[in-house]
Design a protein around this motif. Structure first.
Motif, PDB file in Angstrom:
ATOM      1  N   ARG A   1       0.886  -1.156   0.000  1.00  0.00           N
ATOM      2  CA  ARG A   1       0.000   0.000   0.000  1.00  0.00           C
ATOM      3  C   ARG A   1       0.926   1.208   0.000  1.00  0.00           C
ATOM      4  O   ARG A   1       1.531   1.547   1.010  1.00  0.00           O
ATOM      5  N   VAL A   2       1.046   1.814  -1.168  1.00  0.00           N
ATOM      6  CA  VAL A   2       1.977   2.928  -1.304  1.00  0.00           C
ATOM      7  C   VAL A   2       1.260   4.227  -0.969  1.00  0.00           C
ATOM      8  O   VAL A   2       0.222   4.529  -1.550  1.00  0.00           O
ATOM      9  N   ILE A   3       1.810   4.964  -0.032  1.00  0.00           N
ATOM     10  CA  ILE A   3       1.179   6.201   0.408  1.00  0.00           C
ATOM     11  C   ILE A   3       1.815   7.370  -0.340  1.00  0.00           C
ATOM     12  O   ILE A   3       2.968   7.710  -0.094  1.00  0.00           O
ATOM     13  N   LEU A   4       1.067   7.937  -1.264  1.00  0.00           N
ATOM     14  CA  LEU A   4       1.583   9.091  -2.000  1.00  0.00           C
ATOM     15  C   LEU A   4       0.943  10.374  -1.515  1.00  0.00           C
ATOM     16  O   LEU A   4       1.510  11.436  -1.614  1.00  0.00           O
TER      17      LEU A   4
ATOM     18  N   GLY B   1      -3.168  -6.313   6.866  1.00  0.00           N
ATOM     19  CA  GLY B   1      -2.196  -7.245   6.309  1.00  0.00           C
ATOM     20  C   GLY B   1      -1.379  -6.683   5.163  1.00  0.00           C
ATOM     21  O   GLY B   1      -0.472  -7.339   4.658  1.00  0.00           O
ATOM     22  N   GLU B   2      -1.671  -5.456   4.759  1.00  0.00           N
ATOM     23  CA  GLU B   2      -0.880  -4.874   3.679  1.00  0.00           C
ATOM     24  C   GLU B   2       0.449  -4.328   4.204  1.00  0.00           C
ATOM     25  O   GLU B   2       0.603  -4.073   5.395  1.00  0.00           O
ATOM     26  N   VAL B   3       1.377  -4.144   3.270  1.00  0.00           N
ATOM     27  CA  VAL B   3       2.676  -3.576   3.637  1.00  0.00           C
ATOM     28  C   VAL B   3       2.619  -2.073   3.389  1.00  0.00           C
ATOM     29  O   VAL B   3       2.343  -1.633   2.279  1.00  0.00           O
ATOM     30  N   LEU B   4       2.866  -1.305   4.435  1.00  0.00           N
ATOM     31  CA  LEU B   4       2.848   0.147   4.305  1.00  0.00           C
ATOM     32  C   LEU B   4       4.153   0.607   3.651  1.00  0.00           C
ATOM     33  O   LEU B   4       5.235   0.367   4.178  1.00  0.00           O
ATOM     34  N   VAL B   5       4.041   1.228   2.490  1.00  0.00           N
ATOM     35  CA  VAL B   5       5.219   1.743   1.792  1.00  0.00           C
ATOM     36  C   VAL B   5       5.073   3.252   1.723  1.00  0.00           C
ATOM     37  O   VAL B   5       4.112   3.753   1.133  1.00  0.00           O
ATOM     38  N   CYS B   6       5.980   3.973   2.354  1.00  0.00           N
ATOM     39  CA  CYS B   6       5.793   5.422   2.385  1.00  0.00           C
ATOM     40  C   CYS B   6       7.115   6.159   2.397  1.00  0.00           C
ATOM     41  O   CYS B   6       8.174   5.562   2.535  1.00  0.00           O
ATOM     42  N   ASP B   7       6.996   7.454   2.242  1.00  0.00           N
ATOM     43  CA  ASP B   7       8.183   8.287   2.279  1.00  0.00           C
ATOM     44  C   ASP B   7       8.711   8.347   3.699  1.00  0.00           C
ATOM     45  O   ASP B   7       9.879   8.100   3.953  1.00  0.00           O
ATOM     46  N   ALA B   8       7.846   8.663   4.631  1.00  0.00           N
ATOM     47  CA  ALA B   8       8.217   8.718   6.038  1.00  0.00           C
ATOM     48  C   ALA B   8       6.960   8.572   6.864  1.00  0.00           C
ATOM     49  O   ALA B   8       5.940   9.172   6.539  1.00  0.00           O
ATOM     50  N   VAL B   9       7.040   7.777   7.915  1.00  0.00           N
ATOM     51  CA  VAL B   9       5.879   7.627   8.782  1.00  0.00           C
ATOM     52  C   VAL B   9       5.783   8.862   9.670  1.00  0.00           C
ATOM     53  O   VAL B   9       6.662   9.148  10.469  1.00  0.00           O
ATOM     54  N   ASP B  10       4.724   9.613   9.454  1.00  0.00           N
ATOM     55  CA  ASP B  10       4.459  10.796  10.252  1.00  0.00           C
ATOM     56  C   ASP B  10       3.943  10.316  11.603  1.00  0.00           C
ATOM     57  O   ASP B  10       3.255   9.306  11.676  1.00  0.00           O
ATOM     58  N   PRO B  11       4.262  11.028  12.676  1.00  0.00           N
ATOM     59  CA  PRO B  11       3.764  10.593  13.988  1.00  0.00           C
ATOM     60  C   PRO B  11       2.258  10.371  13.987  1.00  0.00           C
ATOM     61  O   PRO B  11       1.739   9.531  14.704  1.00  0.00           O
ATOM     62  N   ASN B  12       1.553  11.147  13.152  1.00  0.00           N
ATOM     63  CA  ASN B  12       0.103  11.031  13.140  1.00  0.00           C
ATOM     64  C   ASN B  12      -0.414   9.862  12.316  1.00  0.00           C
ATOM     65  O   ASN B  12      -1.593   9.600  12.258  1.00  0.00           O
ATOM     66  N   MET B  13       0.509   9.195  11.639  1.00  0.00           N
ATOM     67  CA  MET B  13       0.103   8.063  10.823  1.00  0.00           C
ATOM     68  C   MET B  13       0.111   6.754  11.608  1.00  0.00           C
ATOM     69  O   MET B  13      -0.303   5.718  11.106  1.00  0.00           O
ATOM     70  N   THR B  14       0.591   6.839  12.839  1.00  0.00           N
ATOM     71  CA  THR B  14       0.926   5.583  13.499  1.00  0.00           C
ATOM     72  C   THR B  14      -0.273   4.703  13.819  1.00  0.00           C
ATOM     73  O   THR B  14      -0.097   3.524  14.056  1.00  0.00           O
ATOM     74  N   PHE B  15      -1.486   5.272  13.819  1.00  0.00           N
ATOM     75  CA  PHE B  15      -2.617   4.405  14.133  1.00  0.00           C
ATOM     76  C   PHE B  15      -2.882   3.379  13.031  1.00  0.00           C
ATOM     77  O   PHE B  15      -3.593   2.422  13.228  1.00  0.00           O
ATOM     78  N   ILE B  16      -2.295   3.612  11.872  1.00  0.00           N
ATOM     79  CA  ILE B  16      -2.417   2.667  10.770  1.00  0.00           C
ATOM     80  C   ILE B  16      -1.535   1.444  11.021  1.00  0.00           C
ATOM     81  O   ILE B  16      -1.828   0.345  10.569  1.00  0.00           O
TER      82      ILE B  16
END
Lengths: 828, 173
Positions: free
Chosen positions: A736-739, A750-765
């Motif tokens: 799961r690419v986060i653009l 069960g998906e793989v989180l693919v991102c530029d950087a995990v923002d502190p606010n993204m952590t609930f994902i």
């Protein structure tokens, strides 16, 4: 074998070479011209040890006193790294990513990892016994300094001062050997890597010799420059009471004398405000126990081991170990009295001359010297001598200073924290709030232009503070890590990170809350159906309101966040309740077990400190946590200020559009993802255009526009990508690419989180994901820490991750080795 | 320059270019195995051939062998194609050679083709096999010990030794 330095006996062992015999060792090897001999000697023992050895042997008749010392040559280093496989392991680590692409954090991680390898890799069979026998035979129980003496370290061209490690006040062979490996490891310190790179030196050809030196505890110590780096007609003498450390790391202001280099006459004396001095500590140090020696630039008194005798130190703070030194107030009687009498100043100056003259005989190397000295019982000792580098002025060069400034001392960091927490952050927040309030509609174009100018100024101000204070403060977390690793010596070099995220508790709570809401939907099909239609039950609506205001962070005001959360809850409700990730066998834990584990780690860490030093340990942990926490917050605040500037620039663009300007005549701010590099340019042009309708700038020229790759060229298909292993475990799943932000809420369990950087606010994902892949590198970034908390495999620092990996690709993520394999390419 | 392998071969042993290889026996075999041991020690990498769904697939692996040359050891992460292939079909071939990719290789290089089958490393032998492997590749320790990694043993059926461009002999172990 008996080792002594009694005259005449050759005491050179297999590994240990008394400094005065370094030359003989090489002479035995073959006939060379004098210049070659010098070079060969330095390749074996490094310039520092070779120089001192020469002075010890040849200088005695000139009245030059050099403390007893011996060198463990590069041969020992090479034997160790070859036989243990460390050379190959270092090579593999360094090759994970091109050096140029590493962020300084990644560089720090890399060098900490390598240091950890040195600390935990035993000597090859037999070698330790040989070294132990030779060292204890030569030094017995006396306190010594263990210093780097790398070939090429102190030449007129390069100065590694402060780049490699050195440890003072170490006793007993086994303890000396532990420090020997730490000095070896400092060949790979972050600043050493950067410096070699900058100097164009081959990283893989570098090697390390080590100088072991008896400690001379002087009454007065200092530094002398045979030539003032800023004026070649002058010489300088600097002196402090007690040990040199205070002078070298800047904690004690020295008395300073300027002399005429030719005549040796004192031209001027600049007395210091003599308040304090560094003395040997009073505790029992160097007895082989694990202490905090080598914590960079801790100020001595705080918790570092104490005992008698530290002598001259080298270079800047940062790499100097301080085993057993204390910063104490000077007795009143000394405050009014310069540490040196004029005759002594002359004596010290004469020493630099003698050394310089003597070195001419050694292959014509008569360069003005920078000498570290100390006076004990009226005898002047030479602790170290190196040519004054041509780089001395450039040492103050901004860039070098900047990265050395990343290594702040404990005291310095405490001050910095105070400034940041009490002054910077509140002001920054207030300023951001004020900017938010401002309405756009009523402004005239001139007023708007002025406001944009003002905002750009505010942004620039905070941007500079961010670089000058916030980023260096991030070193607090690393300083804690360094001390933790040196005292606890854990198997996992990032164990300390688990202690940093006190914030972890908050995120666990947040996720528990989410799970609670999802649980309600799971048990009530009618509520679930309503949520699926994006019109949730009023009860849930209310809960969502509370949740968003409490945990929403920078997403609170986002319109998509609410809808996204509902979709996320629906997704969570359609699977079994989250307990913990099954991906990692290592950590089966809920919040409670986790806090138990963290408590255990904490207790274990504190148990390594005694008495007052416990206080230091607690303060250091507190500092580390503050530093870690701030890393998240400061980014968000600066982001807000940038957003406020952007808002006004966009308004400016809107006004220009109203004038009928076409796209090519506009900056198209929406399309500039990173405003920072072009802010000055855009602001200036915008202000001018708003004020003067006739002014038509070329917007796109200065702006960095992302180039769209040619569509005709076939893209390479990734199969395996390499990053840094940042959370142990292995998992497979669809990518799961986060653009953009809204992508976040599409994530399926069960998906793989693919991102530029995990923002502190993204952590609930995160608890929904089977693994995390991040472009941004570093072991202390949010994604890595949260992944470790949940036991989710994580790989960070994967170049171009979000471009190379496509949504829906089936990935295998190896969090042990840092490998991502694209098992199946999405075929749509 | 004399060809090392050719000099090891007794004159009676028939080795003809382009013809079916002859099996090496007795003392010659011992000496040839010694040569192989030296070659294997000098070469960190081997080419490994596997097959999947009828398609051959080659890759480079860091290998080591036991002193009797009965086994070759290598390791791979489990997410790789070669590992998937091995699971489906355990028969493999490897190539170990000392070519320098220069003209003189036709005279001096030695190449050994290995035929064998993958077997799991059993618990009782794991420690010793790991030691053998890490003795040669100490820097691969993290890799070897990763739970995502598979440590594998090739049970060698035979070696086919090529030297001097077309001298070919076969050894069973």
């Amino acid at each position: 074998m008996a080792y002594s330095n009694e005259k005449g006996d050759s005491v050179t062992g297999k590994w240990l070479i008394p400094i005065e015999e370094i030359r003989q060792v090489r002479e035995k090897i073959g006939d060379n011209t004098e210049k070659n001999k010098v070079e060969l000697t330095e390749n074996l023992c490094g310039g520092k040890a070779s120089n001192l050895g020469f002075l010890k042997k040849e200088g005695l008749k000139e009245g030059i006193n050099v403390p007893r010392g011996a060198c463990i040559g590069t041969a020992a280093y090479n034997e160790y790294v070859d036989k243990t496989g460390l050379r190959g392991r270092i090579l593999l680590e360094l090759n994970r990513k091109p050096f140029e692409e590493m962020r300084w954090e990644e560089l720090w991680d890399l060098s900490e990892k390598i240091k950890h390898m040195f600390a935990r890799t035993p000597f090859p069979p037999g070698m330790e016994e040989e070294l132990e026998e030779e060292i204890s035979g030569y030094f017995g129980e006396i306190a010594v300094a263990v210093r780097s003496s790398a070939p090429g370290e102190d030449s007129a061209k390069t100065s590694f001062a402060g780049v490699h490690a050195s440890y003072v006040n170490v006793r007993e062979a086994l303890n000396i050997l532990r420090h020997l490996r730490l000095v070896w490891a400092s060949l790979w310190s972050d600043s050493a890597l950067l410096y070699r790179k900058e100097m164009g030196l081959d990283i893989f050809k570098s090697s390390m010799a080590v100088l072991i030196q008896e400690i001379v505890e002087g009454r007065v110590s200092g530094v002398a420059f045979g030539m003032n780096p800023e004026d070649e007609l002058e010489a300088l003498v600097e002196a402090v009471y007690g040990l040199n450390k205070g002078l070298v790391d800047g904690t004690v202001e020295p008395d300073r004398w300027v002399l005429d280099r030719k005549s040796g006459n004192i031209k001027k004396h600049y007395p210091a405000e003599r308040e304090k001095a560094v003395f040997a500590g009073s505790g029992g140090a160097g007895t082989g126990n694990k202490s905090t020696e080598g914590t960079e630039g801790t100020e001595g008194t705080e918790g570092t081991e104490g005992t008698e005798g530290t002598e001259g130190t080298e270079g800047t703070e940062g790499t100097e170990g301080t085993e057993g030194t204390e910063l104490r107030s000077l007795p009143e009687s000394l405050k009014g009295k310069p540490p040196l009498a004029p005759a002594e100043v002359t004596e010290v100056f004469n020493l630099t001359r003698k050394v310089e003259t003597l070195l001419v005989r050694r292959g014509g190397r008569g360069k003005p010297q920078d000498v570290e000295w100390t006076i004990r019982d009226n005898t002047l000792y030479t602790l170290q001598s190196r040519p004054i580098t041509t780089l001395m002025r450039e040492d103050r060069d901004e860039k070098r200073l900047w990265y050395l400034s990343l290594r702040r001392s404990f005291g310095n960091l405490k001050e910095l924290r105070k400034t940041i927490e009490e002054k910077r952050i509140p002001v920054m927040q207030a300023e951001a709030r004020d900017l938010e309030k401002e309405e756009l509609s009523g402004l005239t174009e001139t007023a708007l232009a002025e406001e944009i100018e003002r905002r750009a100024g505010i942004y620039r101000k905070w941007h500079d503070i961010y670089w000058d204070e916030f980023i260096p403060f991030a070193h607090g977390a690393r300083l804690f890590g360094k001390v933790y690793n040196e005292t606890v010596d854990p198997k996992d070099p990032y164990e300390f990170a688990d202690l940093l995220s006190g914030t972890g508790m908050l995120s666990l709570e947040r996720n528990r809350k989410l799970e609670e809401m999802a649980g309600k939907l799971r048990n009530a099909p009618e509520l679930l159906q309503k949520a699926k239609n994006l019109s949730p039950d009023p009860g849930l609506e209310k809960e969502l309101d509370i949740f968003i205001s409490e945990y929403g962070g920078s997403y609170s005001e986002s319109s998509t966040a609410r809808e996204g959360l509902i979709r996320l809850l629906v997704e969570m409700a359609s699977r079994t309740p989250l307990t913990s990730s099954s991906a990692s066998p290592a950590k089966e834990k809920g919040p409670d077990q986790d806090s138990g584990r963290i408590q255990k780690l904490k207790d274990n860490f504190f148990s390594r400190f005694e008495g007052e030093k416990k206080q230091f340990a607690a303060e250091l942990l507190d500092l580390g946590r503050a530093s870690y926490r701030l890393r998240d917050d400061d980014n968000i605040y600066l982001g807000k200020i940038e957003a406020e500037l952007r808002r006004f620039l966009l308004e400016g663009e809107k006004r220009l559009k109203k004038r009928g300007l076409k796209e090519v005549e506009l900056p198209e701010i929406e399309k500039i993802p990173n405003l920072e590099p072009v802010i000055e340019d855009i602001t200036e042009k915008m202000v001018k255009t708003l004020k003067d309708p006739k002014y038509l700038p070329e917007w796109k020229k200065g702006a960095e526009k992302p180039e769209t790759p040619e569509t005709s060229e076939e893209k390479l298909k990734p199969r395996q990508l390499l990053g840094n292993p940042s959370g142990p475990g292995a998992a497979e799943g669809r990518a799961r690419v986060i653009l953009q932000e809204s992508d976040l809420y599409d994530i399926k369990a069960g998906e793989v989180l693919v991102c530029d950087a995990v923002d502190p606010n993204m952590t609930f994902i995160v608890p929904l994901c089977s693994a995390i892949v991040e472009r941004r590198g570093g072991m202390l970034i949010h994604g890595a820490i949260i992944a470790r908390e949940y036991g989710i495999p994580c790989v960070t620092g994967v170049p171009d991750a979000t471009e190379l990996i496509k949504n829906g690709d089936y990935l295998a993520v190896d969090g042990y080795l840092g490998i991502i394999t694209v098992l199946e390419r999405r075929d749509w | 320059m004399k060809d090392e392998i050719a000099s090891l071969l007794p004159h009676e042993l028939e080795v003809r270019e382009g013809e079916a290889p002859v099996e090496s026996k007795g003392l010659e075999k011992t000496r040839l195995l010694e040569e192989l041991r030296k070659l294997f020690e000098s070469q960190p990498l081997a080419v490994l051939a596997t097959q999947g769904e009828g398609t051959p697939y080659v890759s480079l692996v860091a290998f080591a062998s036991d002193v009797k040359l009965k086994y070759l050891l290598f390791s791979t992460t489990k997410a790789t194609r070669k590992y998937a292939n091995l699971l489906a079909d355990p028969s493999v071939s490897l190539l170990i050679d000392n070519r320098k990719n220069i003209l003189e290789d036709f005279r001096d290089a030695m190449a050994v083709t290995v035929l064998g089958e993958i077997e799991p490393v059993e618990d009782f032998e794991l420690k010793i096999m790991e030691n053998i492997y890490l003795m040669k590749h100490p820097h691969l320790v993290d890799f070897l010990h990763s739970p995502t990694n598979a440590f594998l043993k090739v049970n060698v059926e035979k070696y086919i030794v090529v030297s001097h461009f077309q001298h070919v002999v076969e050894i069973k172990v």
